[in-house]
Design an enzyme around this catalytic site. Structure first.
Site, PDB file in Angstrom:
ATOM      1  N   GLY A 107      33.081  -1.838  -0.222  1.00 13.87           N
ATOM      2  CA  GLY A 107      33.542  -0.448  -0.228  1.00 13.87           C
ATOM      3  C   GLY A 107      35.059  -0.392  -0.297  1.00 13.87           C
ATOM      4  O   GLY A 107      35.663  -0.546  -1.359  1.00 13.87           O
ATOM      5  N   ASN A 147      31.763  -0.502  -4.504  1.00 13.72           N
ATOM      6  CA  ASN A 147      31.245   0.857  -4.335  1.00 13.72           C
ATOM      7  C   ASN A 147      32.421   1.741  -3.957  1.00 13.72           C
ATOM      8  O   ASN A 147      32.904   1.678  -2.835  1.00 13.72           O
ATOM      9  CB  ASN A 147      30.177   0.852  -3.226  1.00 13.72           C
ATOM     10  CG  ASN A 147      29.678   2.257  -2.895  1.00 13.72           C
ATOM     11  OD1 ASN A 147      30.002   3.213  -3.595  1.00 13.72           O
ATOM     12  ND2 ASN A 147      28.891   2.362  -1.836  1.00 13.72           N
ATOM     13  N   TRP A 148      32.876   2.527  -4.925  1.00 10.28           N
ATOM     14  CA  TRP A 148      34.053   3.366  -4.675  1.00 10.28           C
ATOM     15  C   TRP A 148      33.720   4.576  -3.803  1.00 10.28           C
ATOM     16  O   TRP A 148      34.618   5.300  -3.388  1.00 10.28           O
ATOM     17  CB  TRP A 148      34.670   3.815  -6.004  1.00 10.28           C
ATOM     18  CG  TRP A 148      35.548   2.778  -6.650  1.00 10.28           C
ATOM     19  CD1 TRP A 148      35.623   1.457  -6.326  1.00 10.28           C
ATOM     20  CD2 TRP A 148      36.480   2.983  -7.728  1.00 10.28           C
ATOM     21  NE1 TRP A 148      36.544   0.832  -7.130  1.00 10.28           N
ATOM     22  CE2 TRP A 148      37.087   1.740  -8.002  1.00 10.28           C
ATOM     23  CE3 TRP A 148      36.857   4.091  -8.495  1.00 10.28           C
ATOM     24  CZ2 TRP A 148      38.058   1.574  -9.002  1.00 10.28           C
ATOM     25  CZ3 TRP A 148      37.808   3.932  -9.500  1.00 10.28           C
ATOM     26  CH2 TRP A 148      38.404   2.687  -9.739  1.00 10.28           C
ATOM     27  N   LYS A 149      32.414   4.845  -3.593  1.00  9.55           N
ATOM     28  CA  LYS A 149      31.989   6.019  -2.796  1.00  9.55           C
ATOM     29  C   LYS A 149      32.672   7.278  -3.362  1.00  9.55           C
ATOM     30  O   LYS A 149      32.861   7.360  -4.568  1.00  9.55           O
ATOM     31  CB  LYS A 149      32.289   5.779  -1.312  1.00  9.55           C
ATOM     32  CG  LYS A 149      31.702   4.438  -0.832  1.00  9.55           C
ATOM     33  CD  LYS A 149      31.704   4.259   0.649  1.00  9.55           C
ATOM     34  CE  LYS A 149      31.093   2.900   0.990  1.00  9.55           C
ATOM     35  NZ  LYS A 149      30.929   2.690   2.428  1.00  9.55           N
ATOM     36  N   GLU A 198      23.261  -4.288   4.132  1.00 12.82           N
ATOM     37  CA  GLU A 198      24.450  -3.639   4.684  1.00 12.82           C
ATOM     38  C   GLU A 198      24.135  -3.115   6.085  1.00 12.82           C
ATOM     39  O   GLU A 198      23.552  -2.030   6.225  1.00 12.82           O
ATOM     40  CB  GLU A 198      24.875  -2.462   3.799  1.00 12.82           C
ATOM     41  CG  GLU A 198      25.267  -2.861   2.392  1.00 12.82           C
ATOM     42  CD  GLU A 198      26.248  -1.875   1.776  1.00 12.82           C
ATOM     43  OE1 GLU A 198      27.267  -2.330   1.271  1.00 12.82           O
ATOM     44  OE2 GLU A 198      26.000  -0.660   1.835  1.00 12.82           O
ATOM     45  N   GLY A 221      32.648   0.175   6.931  1.00 10.45           N
ATOM     46  CA  GLY A 221      33.878   0.927   7.173  1.00 10.45           C
ATOM     47  C   GLY A 221      34.427   0.800   8.585  1.00 10.45           C
ATOM     48  O   GLY A 221      35.300   1.562   8.984  1.00 10.45           O
ATOM     49  N   SER A 242      32.464  -4.116   5.539  1.00 10.21           N
ATOM     50  CA  SER A 242      33.782  -4.635   5.935  1.00 10.21           C
ATOM     51  C   SER A 242      34.081  -6.003   5.335  1.00 10.21           C
ATOM     52  O   SER A 242      34.724  -6.835   5.983  1.00 10.21           O
ATOM     53  CB  SER A 242      33.902  -4.666   7.466  1.00 10.21           C
ATOM     54  OG  SER A 242      33.815  -3.348   7.995  1.00 10.21           O
ATOM     55  N   GLU A 280      24.570   5.707   3.496  1.00  9.98           N
ATOM     56  CA  GLU A 280      25.216   7.028   3.505  1.00  9.98           C
ATOM     57  C   GLU A 280      24.344   8.057   2.787  1.00  9.98           C
ATOM     58  O   GLU A 280      24.316   9.229   3.167  1.00  9.98           O
ATOM     59  CB  GLU A 280      26.621   6.926   2.894  1.00  9.98           C
ATOM     60  CG  GLU A 280      27.570   6.205   3.845  1.00  9.98           C
ATOM     61  CD  GLU A 280      28.728   5.466   3.197  1.00  9.98           C
ATOM     62  OE1 GLU A 280      29.013   5.697   2.002  1.00  9.98           O
ATOM     63  OE2 GLU A 280      29.360   4.636   3.888  1.00  9.98           O
ATOM     64  N   HIS A 331      21.637   3.605  -0.425  1.00  4.61           N
ATOM     65  CA  HIS A 331      22.776   3.312   0.462  1.00  4.61           C
ATOM     66  C   HIS A 331      22.585   4.084   1.765  1.00  4.61           C
ATOM     67  O   HIS A 331      22.085   5.212   1.760  1.00  4.61           O
ATOM     68  CB  HIS A 331      24.087   3.704  -0.227  1.00  4.61           C
ATOM     69  CG  HIS A 331      25.288   3.188   0.497  1.00  4.61           C
ATOM     70  ND1 HIS A 331      25.762   3.786   1.648  1.00  4.61           N
ATOM     71  CD2 HIS A 331      26.086   2.120   0.258  1.00  4.61           C
ATOM     72  CE1 HIS A 331      26.810   3.090   2.075  1.00  4.61           C
ATOM     73  NE2 HIS A 331      27.029   2.078   1.251  1.00  4.61           N
TER      74      HIS A 331
HETATM   75  P1  13P Z   1      33.105  -1.141   3.413  1.00  8.67           P
HETATM   76  O1  13P Z   1      33.356  -2.381   2.600  1.00  8.67           O
HETATM   77  O2  13P Z   1      34.171  -0.107   3.258  1.00  8.67           O
HETATM   78  O3  13P Z   1      32.761  -1.464   4.838  1.00  8.67           O
HETATM   79  O4  13P Z   1      31.779  -0.444   2.786  1.00  8.67           O
HETATM   80  C1  13P Z   1      30.660  -1.220   2.557  1.00  8.67           C
HETATM   81  C2  13P Z   1      29.691  -0.407   1.779  1.00  8.67           C
HETATM   82  O5  13P Z   1      29.118   0.547   2.266  1.00  8.67           O
HETATM   83  C3  13P Z   1      29.470  -0.773   0.368  1.00  8.67           C
HETATM   84  O6  13P Z   1      28.380  -0.096  -0.174  1.00  8.67           O
END
Ligand code: 13P
Length: 248
Positions: free
Chosen positions: A231, A9-11, A165, A171, A210, A97, A95
């Protein structure tokens, strides 16, 4: 047994030049094992270009959300049909977020899942508790509620992916213990099997939060963990491929 899936997930990260990382992943997959599917979900601006470059490779491309409707007066949104038209095969939905920043409720996530199925996309549906909820001992109740509300009945008989998640692990560099991950994944598997029978038994359940090359092997070895949603570590081909290798 559910097939393994390693999804990135590149966000809100990535410009045209970043497609070089995806190309690195495509090249790496040629020489890698074949025990897992590999997906990258770039920002919407890169879906078409990445899908074009990924054609003929083992890399699949996904969106990061979609609107429930097929088209219409929804400025700034994109539909599942548009993602499919651009070459996506998957879409991340619900997600944390999106739930926090854009008020996506369980009900709205379920409507987006319906849209993904309508367009022929595989939904990657996210659930997870906050630290407050975990500290209060409510993790399994919260997950059960999100599953009940975010998964429409129409998933029965369809390909779909679940992602656990924990919000507090995203993160932050913090991850739950392997026992905590195993407990939640087992609870999710039981719910999916009860509700969707065979479909629920074969749906991959990914861990996200993470995940890195250094911890992927042990997390992917936990019972009922069928892959990862990554992420930060998905932005560099070498890290993402190292995680993919750990799923072999
Ligand atoms: P990180 O791997 O940066 O913690 O993010 C996880 C995530 O939200 C994937 O959708």
């Amino acid at each position: 047994m559910a097939r393994m899936v390693i999804a990135g997930n590149w966000k809100m990260n990535g410009l045209t030049e970043t497609l070089a990382e995806a190309e690195g992943v495509m090249a790496g997959l040629e020489a890698a094992h074949d025990n897992a599917d590999c997906v990258i979900c770039p920002p919407a601006t890169l879906v078409l270009a990445m899908a074009n470059r990924a054609r003929g490779s083992r890399l699949k491309v996904g969106g990061q959300t979609c609107h429930p409707a097929e088209s219409g007066a929804h400025t700034g949104d994109i539909s599942a049909e548009m993602l499919a038209d651009a070459g996506a095969s998957h879409v991340i939905l619900g997600h944390s977020e999106r739930r926090a920043d854009h008020g996506e409720s369980d009900e709205s996530v379920a409507a987006r899942v319906e849209a993904a199925l309508r367009a022929g996309l595989v939904p990657i549906i996210c659930v997870g508790e906050t630290l407050y909820e975990r500290d209060g001992g409510h993790t399994l109740d919260i997950i059960a509620g999100q599953l009940a509300g975010s998964l429409p009945d129409s998933l029965n008989g369809q390909d779909f992916i679940l992602a656990y998640e924990p919000v507090w692990a995203i993160g932050t560099g913090r991850t739950p213990t392997l026992e905590q991950i195993g407990e939640v994944h087992l609870a999710i598997r039981e719910r999916l099997s009860q509700r969707f029978g065979e479909t629920g038994q074969s749906a991959p359940i990914l861990y996200g939060g993470s995940m890195k090359p250094g911890n992927a092997g042990e997390i992917l070895g936990v019972s009922e963990v069928n892959g990862g949603l990554i992420g930060g570590a998905s932005l560099k081909a070498a890290d993402f491929l190292a995680i993919y290798e750990a799923a072999g």
